[in-house]
Design an enzyme around this catalytic site. Structure first.
Site, PDB file in Angstrom:
ATOM      1  N   HIS A   1       0.803  -1.235   0.000  1.00 54.48           N
ATOM      2  CA  HIS A   1       0.000   0.000   0.000  1.00 54.48           C
ATOM      3  C   HIS A   1       0.840   1.292   0.000  1.00 54.48           C
ATOM      4  O   HIS A   1       1.884   1.382   0.614  1.00 54.48           O
ATOM      5  CB  HIS A   1      -0.919   0.011   1.227  1.00 54.48           C
ATOM      6  CG  HIS A   1      -0.149   0.060   2.511  1.00 54.48           C
ATOM      7  ND1 HIS A   1       0.239   1.237   3.102  1.00 54.48           N
ATOM      8  CD2 HIS A   1       0.343  -0.933   3.288  1.00 54.48           C
ATOM      9  CE1 HIS A   1       0.916   0.969   4.196  1.00 54.48           C
ATOM     10  NE2 HIS A   1       1.003  -0.338   4.332  1.00 54.48           N
ATOM     11  N   ASP A   2       0.349   2.261  -0.707  1.00 52.02           N
ATOM     12  CA  ASP A   2       0.882   3.630  -0.700  1.00 52.02           C
ATOM     13  C   ASP A   2       2.292   3.773  -1.263  1.00 52.02           C
ATOM     14  O   ASP A   2       2.943   4.793  -1.022  1.00 52.02           O
ATOM     15  CB  ASP A   2       0.814   4.228   0.719  1.00 52.02           C
ATOM     16  CG  ASP A   2      -0.606   4.271   1.240  1.00 52.02           C
ATOM     17  OD1 ASP A   2      -1.448   4.896   0.572  1.00 52.02           O
ATOM     18  OD2 ASP A   2      -0.895   3.652   2.291  1.00 52.02           O
TER      19      ASP A   2
END
Ligand code: UDP
Length: 220
Positions: free
Chosen positions: A143-144
Protein backbone atom coordinates in the site's frame (compact mmCIF):
# COMPACT_ATOMS: atom_id res chain seq x y z
CA UNK A 1 -7.28 -6.34 -28.47
CA UNK A 2 -7.64 -6.44 -32.24
CA UNK A 3 -7.18 -9.71 -34.20
CA UNK A 4 -5.57 -7.77 -37.10
CA UNK A 5 -2.93 -6.17 -34.87
CA UNK A 6 0.54 -7.60 -34.39
CA UNK A 7 1.96 -8.19 -30.92
CA UNK A 8 5.61 -8.58 -29.93
CA UNK A 9 7.66 -9.64 -26.97
CA UNK A 10 10.79 -7.54 -27.52
CA UNK A 11 13.81 -9.56 -26.34
CA UNK A 12 14.13 -13.29 -27.04
CA UNK A 13 16.62 -14.11 -24.31
CA UNK A 14 16.03 -15.30 -20.73
CA UNK A 15 13.33 -12.91 -19.59
CA UNK A 16 11.62 -12.71 -22.96
CA UNK A 17 11.19 -16.47 -22.97
CA UNK A 18 9.50 -16.21 -19.56
CA UNK A 19 7.18 -13.44 -20.71
CA UNK A 20 6.15 -15.08 -23.99
CA UNK A 21 3.81 -17.70 -22.41
CA UNK A 22 2.07 -14.94 -20.44
CA UNK A 23 1.63 -12.88 -23.60
CA UNK A 24 0.34 -15.93 -25.47
CA UNK A 25 -2.22 -16.67 -22.76
CA UNK A 26 -3.34 -13.05 -22.58
CA UNK A 27 -3.95 -12.95 -26.33
CA UNK A 28 -5.67 -16.35 -26.36
CA UNK A 29 -8.10 -15.11 -23.73
CA UNK A 30 -8.85 -12.10 -25.92
CA UNK A 31 -9.42 -14.34 -28.95
CA UNK A 32 -6.31 -13.23 -30.87
CA UNK A 33 -4.61 -15.96 -32.95
CA UNK A 34 -1.17 -17.15 -31.82
CA UNK A 35 0.30 -16.23 -35.24
CA UNK A 36 -0.24 -12.56 -34.39
CA UNK A 37 2.40 -12.86 -31.64
CA UNK A 38 6.15 -12.81 -32.32
CA UNK A 39 9.48 -12.26 -30.65
CA UNK A 40 11.43 -9.22 -31.79
CA UNK A 41 15.15 -9.23 -31.19
CA UNK A 42 17.85 -7.01 -32.65
CA UNK A 43 20.22 -9.97 -32.61
CA UNK A 44 17.78 -12.05 -34.68
CA UNK A 45 19.36 -13.82 -37.58
CA UNK A 46 19.95 -17.00 -35.64
CA UNK A 47 16.98 -19.27 -35.02
CA UNK A 48 13.76 -18.36 -36.84
CA UNK A 49 11.75 -19.72 -33.96
CA UNK A 50 12.22 -19.77 -30.21
CA UNK A 51 9.90 -21.98 -28.17
CA UNK A 52 7.60 -22.29 -31.16
CA UNK A 53 7.24 -18.56 -31.74
CA UNK A 54 8.60 -16.63 -34.74
CA UNK A 55 11.60 -14.36 -34.13
CA UNK A 56 11.79 -11.19 -36.23
CA UNK A 57 14.20 -8.31 -36.38
CA UNK A 58 12.69 -4.95 -35.53
CA UNK A 59 12.73 -3.99 -39.23
CA UNK A 60 10.87 -7.19 -40.13
CA UNK A 61 8.33 -6.50 -37.38
CA UNK A 62 7.66 -3.03 -38.82
CA UNK A 63 7.32 -4.50 -42.32
CA UNK A 64 4.64 -7.07 -41.37
CA UNK A 65 1.09 -6.18 -42.42
CA UNK A 66 -0.84 -5.11 -39.34
CA UNK A 67 -3.62 -2.73 -38.38
CA UNK A 68 -1.46 -1.64 -35.43
CA UNK A 69 1.64 -2.93 -33.65
CA UNK A 70 2.19 -3.48 -29.93
CA UNK A 71 5.36 -4.46 -28.07
CA UNK A 72 6.16 -5.40 -24.51
CA UNK A 73 9.80 -4.76 -23.64
CA UNK A 74 10.99 -7.95 -21.91
CA UNK A 75 14.58 -6.90 -21.30
CA UNK A 76 15.77 -6.49 -17.71
CA UNK A 77 18.25 -3.69 -18.43
CA UNK A 78 16.22 -0.52 -17.77
CA UNK A 79 18.35 1.73 -19.97
CA UNK A 80 17.82 -0.61 -22.91
CA UNK A 81 14.07 -0.53 -22.15
CA UNK A 82 14.09 3.26 -22.20
CA UNK A 83 15.95 3.33 -25.52
CA UNK A 84 13.57 0.80 -27.08
CA UNK A 85 10.49 2.59 -25.69
CA UNK A 86 11.59 5.75 -27.47
CA UNK A 87 12.26 3.81 -30.69
CA UNK A 88 8.83 2.15 -30.55
CA UNK A 89 7.03 5.42 -29.80
CA UNK A 90 8.80 7.03 -32.75
CA UNK A 91 7.60 4.24 -35.07
CA UNK A 92 4.03 4.16 -33.78
CA UNK A 93 4.50 0.82 -31.98
CA UNK A 94 2.28 0.93 -28.92
CA UNK A 95 3.47 0.01 -25.43
CA UNK A 96 1.83 -3.26 -24.40
CA UNK A 97 1.39 -4.53 -20.83
CA UNK A 98 1.47 -8.24 -20.05
CA UNK A 99 0.31 -9.78 -16.78
CA UNK A 100 0.06 -13.38 -15.62
CA UNK A 101 -3.47 -14.66 -15.06
CA UNK A 102 -2.91 -15.09 -11.32
CA UNK A 103 -1.66 -11.56 -10.58
CA UNK A 104 -3.51 -9.94 -7.69
CA UNK A 105 -4.40 -6.24 -8.02
CA UNK A 106 -6.29 -4.69 -5.16
CA UNK A 107 -7.91 -1.21 -4.97
CA UNK A 108 -6.75 2.01 -6.61
CA UNK A 109 -3.71 0.65 -8.42
CA UNK A 110 -2.38 3.03 -11.08
CA UNK A 111 -0.05 1.12 -13.35
CA UNK A 112 1.84 2.82 -16.20
CA UNK A 113 2.06 1.50 -19.75
CA UNK A 114 4.28 -1.40 -20.76
CA UNK A 115 4.33 -3.21 -17.41
CA UNK A 116 5.19 -6.88 -17.04
CA UNK A 117 3.66 -8.64 -14.05
CA UNK A 118 4.98 -12.20 -13.76
CA UNK A 119 3.15 -15.07 -12.04
CA UNK A 120 2.31 -14.68 -8.34
CA UNK A 121 2.86 -10.92 -8.28
CA UNK A 122 0.66 -8.91 -5.93
CA UNK A 123 -0.03 -5.19 -6.12
CA UNK A 124 -2.01 -4.26 -3.02
CA UNK A 125 -4.02 -1.06 -2.58
CA UNK A 126 -3.49 2.64 -3.26
CA UNK A 127 -0.25 2.57 -5.11
CA UNK A 128 1.21 4.12 -8.23
CA UNK A 129 3.70 2.62 -10.64
CA UNK A 130 5.32 4.30 -13.65
CA UNK A 131 6.07 3.15 -17.19
CA UNK A 132 7.68 -0.15 -18.23
CA UNK A 133 7.79 -1.66 -14.74
CA UNK A 134 8.97 -5.26 -14.39
CA UNK A 135 7.79 -7.34 -11.44
CA UNK A 136 9.34 -10.78 -11.64
CA UNK A 137 7.79 -13.91 -10.07
CA UNK A 138 6.51 -13.74 -6.48
CA UNK A 139 7.24 -10.01 -6.01
CA UNK A 140 4.84 -7.66 -4.28
CA UNK A 141 4.28 -3.93 -3.93
CA UNK A 142 2.30 -2.92 -0.85
CA UNK A 143 0.00 0.00 0.00
CA UNK A 144 0.88 3.63 -0.70
CA UNK A 145 4.08 2.91 -2.62
CA UNK A 146 5.12 5.18 -5.47
CA UNK A 147 7.28 3.50 -8.09
CA UNK A 148 8.90 5.46 -10.93
CA UNK A 149 9.56 4.62 -14.59
CA UNK A 150 11.73 1.72 -15.83
CA UNK A 151 11.97 0.13 -12.39
CA UNK A 152 12.92 -3.56 -12.27
CA UNK A 153 12.08 -6.11 -9.58
CA UNK A 154 13.89 -9.45 -9.75
CA UNK A 155 12.02 -12.47 -8.31
CA UNK A 156 10.52 -12.40 -4.82
CA UNK A 157 11.05 -8.73 -3.98
CA UNK A 158 9.15 -7.66 -0.88
CA UNK A 159 8.33 -3.98 -1.19
CA UNK A 160 6.40 -3.00 1.93
CA UNK A 161 4.09 -0.03 2.35
CA UNK A 162 5.00 3.65 1.95
CA UNK A 163 8.13 3.08 -0.08
CA UNK A 164 9.16 5.39 -2.93
CA UNK A 165 11.28 3.88 -5.71
CA UNK A 166 12.72 6.32 -8.21
CA UNK A 167 13.25 5.75 -11.94
CA UNK A 168 15.63 3.02 -13.14
CA UNK A 169 16.17 1.44 -9.72
CA UNK A 170 16.91 -2.30 -9.75
CA UNK A 171 15.83 -4.46 -6.80
CA UNK A 172 17.54 -7.86 -6.62
CA UNK A 173 16.10 -11.27 -5.89
CA UNK A 174 14.62 -11.71 -2.43
CA UNK A 175 15.35 -8.16 -1.26
CA UNK A 176 13.14 -6.78 1.50
CA UNK A 177 12.34 -3.07 1.65
CA UNK A 178 11.25 -1.93 5.10
CA UNK A 179 7.94 -0.15 5.40
CA UNK A 180 8.09 3.67 5.41
CA UNK A 181 5.70 5.99 7.23
CA UNK A 182 2.98 8.18 5.73
CA UNK A 183 4.75 11.42 4.77
CA UNK A 184 8.11 9.83 5.57
CA UNK A 185 8.63 7.12 2.98
CA UNK A 186 11.66 4.93 2.66
CA UNK A 187 13.21 6.10 -0.63
CA UNK A 188 15.22 4.05 -3.11
CA UNK A 189 17.00 6.69 -5.20
CA UNK A 190 17.13 6.95 -8.96
CA UNK A 191 19.24 4.22 -10.56
CA UNK A 192 20.09 2.59 -7.23
CA UNK A 193 20.77 -1.14 -7.09
CA UNK A 194 19.59 -3.26 -4.16
CA UNK A 195 21.56 -6.50 -3.99
CA UNK A 196 20.12 -9.97 -3.81
CA UNK A 197 18.73 -10.75 -0.36
CA UNK A 198 19.39 -7.27 1.03
CA UNK A 199 17.27 -6.06 3.95
CA UNK A 200 16.85 -2.34 3.36
CA UNK A 201 16.04 -0.49 6.59
CA UNK A 202 16.77 3.10 5.51
CA UNK A 203 16.68 5.18 2.35
CA UNK A 204 19.22 4.49 -0.41
CA UNK A 205 20.84 7.44 -2.24
CA UNK A 206 20.50 7.75 -6.03
CA UNK A 207 22.99 5.59 -7.93
CA UNK A 208 24.15 3.69 -4.84
CA UNK A 209 24.45 -0.09 -4.59
CA UNK A 210 23.44 -1.58 -1.24
CA UNK A 211 23.95 -5.13 -0.01
CA UNK A 212 23.51 -7.16 3.17
CA UNK A 213 21.37 -7.17 6.30
CA UNK A 214 20.99 -4.42 7.28
CA UNK A 215 21.79 -3.13 3.81
CA UNK A 216 24.85 -0.90 3.54
CA UNK A 217 26.26 1.07 0.64
CA UNK A 218 28.89 -0.92 -1.20
CA UNK A 219 31.98 1.24 -1.70
CA UNK A 220 33.72 0.84 -5.03
N1 UDP B 1 18.26 -6.83 -27.24
C1 UDP B 1 17.67 -6.25 -28.35
N2 UDP B 1 17.89 -4.91 -28.55
C2 UDP B 1 18.69 -4.14 -27.74
C3 UDP B 1 19.29 -4.78 -26.62
C4 UDP B 1 19.05 -6.12 -26.40
O1 UDP B 1 16.94 -6.91 -29.08
O2 UDP B 1 18.86 -2.95 -28.00
C5 UDP B 1 18.03 -8.26 -27.01
C6 UDP B 1 19.31 -9.08 -27.01
O3 UDP B 1 19.67 -9.46 -28.33
C7 UDP B 1 18.95 -10.25 -26.10
C8 UDP B 1 17.90 -9.66 -25.15
O4 UDP B 1 17.47 -8.44 -25.73
O5 UDP B 1 18.38 -11.30 -26.84
C9 UDP B 1 18.48 -9.35 -23.77
O6 UDP B 1 18.86 -10.51 -23.19
P1 UDP B 1 19.72 -10.61 -21.85
O7 UDP B 1 20.03 -12.05 -21.68
O8 UDP B 1 20.82 -9.60 -21.87
O9 UDP B 1 18.74 -10.11 -20.72
P2 UDP B 1 17.36 -10.59 -20.08
O10 UDP B 1 16.65 -11.55 -20.98
O11 UDP B 1 17.73 -11.21 -18.78
O12 UDP B 1 16.65 -9.32 -19.91
Amino acid sequence: MNPHDLYAVYGASGYGREVMPLARQQLAQAGVAAERLVFVDDAAGGPVQVNGQRVLTYAQFLAQPAAARHAVLAIANSCVREKLAARCAHDGVRAWSVAAANVVRMDEVRLGEGAILSPFVTLTSNLRIGRHFHANIYSYVAHDCVVGDFVTFAPRVCCNGNVVIEDHAYIGTGAVLRQGQPGQPLVIGRGAVVGMGAVVTKSVPPGATVVGNPARVMER
